[in-house]
Design an enzyme around this catalytic site. Sequence first.
Site, PDB file in Angstrom:
ATOM      1  N   ASP A  68     -28.506  53.262 -44.593  1.00 32.31           N
ATOM      2  CA  ASP A  68     -29.557  52.792 -43.681  1.00 32.31           C
ATOM      3  C   ASP A  68     -30.958  52.963 -44.286  1.00 32.31           C
ATOM      4  O   ASP A  68     -31.961  52.871 -43.599  1.00 32.31           O
ATOM      5  CB  ASP A  68     -29.466  53.527 -42.326  1.00 32.31           C
ATOM      6  CG  ASP A  68     -29.673  55.039 -42.467  1.00 32.31           C
ATOM      7  OD1 ASP A  68     -29.951  55.526 -43.594  1.00 32.31           O
ATOM      8  OD2 ASP A  68     -29.566  55.743 -41.440  1.00 32.31           O
TER       9      ASP A  68
ATOM     10  N   GLU B   2     -34.718  59.383 -41.311  1.00 27.01           N
ATOM     11  CA  GLU B   2     -33.918  58.282 -40.793  1.00 27.01           C
ATOM     12  C   GLU B   2     -34.826  57.113 -40.391  1.00 27.01           C
ATOM     13  O   GLU B   2     -36.026  57.300 -40.157  1.00 27.01           O
ATOM     14  CB  GLU B   2     -33.119  58.767 -39.575  1.00 27.01           C
ATOM     15  CG  GLU B   2     -32.094  59.857 -39.902  1.00 27.01           C
ATOM     16  CD  GLU B   2     -30.812  59.323 -40.564  1.00 27.01           C
ATOM     17  OE1 GLU B   2     -30.869  58.283 -41.244  1.00 27.01           O
ATOM     18  OE2 GLU B   2     -29.769  59.965 -40.402  1.00 27.01           O
TER      19      GLU B   2
ATOM     20  N   HIS C 243     -32.245  55.696 -45.633  1.00 23.44           N
ATOM     21  CA  HIS C 243     -32.917  57.003 -45.533  1.00 23.44           C
ATOM     22  C   HIS C 243     -33.056  57.671 -46.905  1.00 23.44           C
ATOM     23  O   HIS C 243     -32.259  57.437 -47.809  1.00 23.44           O
ATOM     24  CB  HIS C 243     -32.232  57.931 -44.519  1.00 23.44           C
ATOM     25  CG  HIS C 243     -30.883  58.455 -44.910  1.00 23.44           C
ATOM     26  ND1 HIS C 243     -29.828  58.522 -44.035  1.00 23.44           N
ATOM     27  CD2 HIS C 243     -30.407  58.956 -46.072  1.00 23.44           C
ATOM     28  CE1 HIS C 243     -28.780  59.049 -44.642  1.00 23.44           C
ATOM     29  NE2 HIS C 243     -29.098  59.312 -45.882  1.00 23.44           N
TER      30      HIS C 243
ATOM     31  N   ASP D 216     -32.957  68.850 -48.223  1.00 22.91           N
ATOM     32  CA  ASP D 216     -32.576  69.021 -46.821  1.00 22.91           C
ATOM     33  C   ASP D 216     -31.387  69.956 -46.674  1.00 22.91           C
ATOM     34  O   ASP D 216     -30.742  70.339 -47.645  1.00 22.91           O
ATOM     35  CB  ASP D 216     -32.260  67.655 -46.183  1.00 22.91           C
ATOM     36  CG  ASP D 216     -31.472  66.734 -47.121  1.00 22.91           C
ATOM     37  OD1 ASP D 216     -30.834  67.244 -48.053  1.00 22.91           O
ATOM     38  OD2 ASP D 216     -31.506  65.515 -46.918  1.00 22.91           O
TER      39      ASP D 216
END
Length: 260
Positions: A149, A156, A151, A80
């Site tokens: 979280d 996400e 990811h 990314d």
Amino acid sequence: MRALEEYTVENKTTRVLIFDTAEEIAEFAADAVTYAIRRKPHLALGLATGSSPVPLYRKLIEKHRAGEVSFARVKTYNLDEYWLMDPASPLSFRGFMRENLFDHIDLPEASVHIPAGDAPDGEAEAVRYEAELAELGGVDIQILGIGSDGHIGFNEPGERFVYGTHVTALTEQTRRDNARFFNSVDEVPTHAITMGAGDIMRAKKCLLIATGKNKAEAIRKALLEDPTPACQASILQFHPNAVFLLDREAAGELEMKTEN
Ligand code: F6R
């Protein structure tokens, strides 16, 4: 480097190796990457940014300097990049990779693949990157971290898994987690271009590195709960060759379960 312990998860496909220190994880992962490059010098290596893989990158640099591995024919594909972000900025993921790995090894610049954070049309850039990945047919080894979280890449938590590379809005949690690299949370970009869950699943092997207490809950959900897009890393339960490399803290909620 041998793991301290192997934890068996119910699906029996994911390997979970628990180590004492981040340094030992790095040694294990560096050995795996080096071995793979020796067997296949033109290896396609998927890379992640963030703190988790930095000790691995340090080991790879050491091994390169010791003449144990050459990246001359390797191709790299990063998960990314922030959007909108100047790739020349040290805060970009390209800048991060230069500082922590690329500037210290013999990887040709032309072999580096990272989404262009400054592309005015983010969606078009995502389509271009996806085409590169599709042509490749999946990387040989994908290095992964995991968000607090759950990811992976910047996929996400949400209501679905997205297959291909796409533009995504970062959650407030992720922006807070990454604020340590910036002067303040307000400077953290709001969007990123990320490989999709499908791109990650196409990797022939995934090595996920997680250390520290703040990853324990995400690791438990990823490994022990039913796969759900609410914890994107849980899709790895369906990956035929995923290895989780954890320290004791990141494995904390797994160990509790074994003891009960
Ligand atoms: C980075 C990436 C992210 C990180 C994750 C964990 O390229 O894709 O998924 O791996 O946010 O970051 P650290 O390792 O900094 O805790």
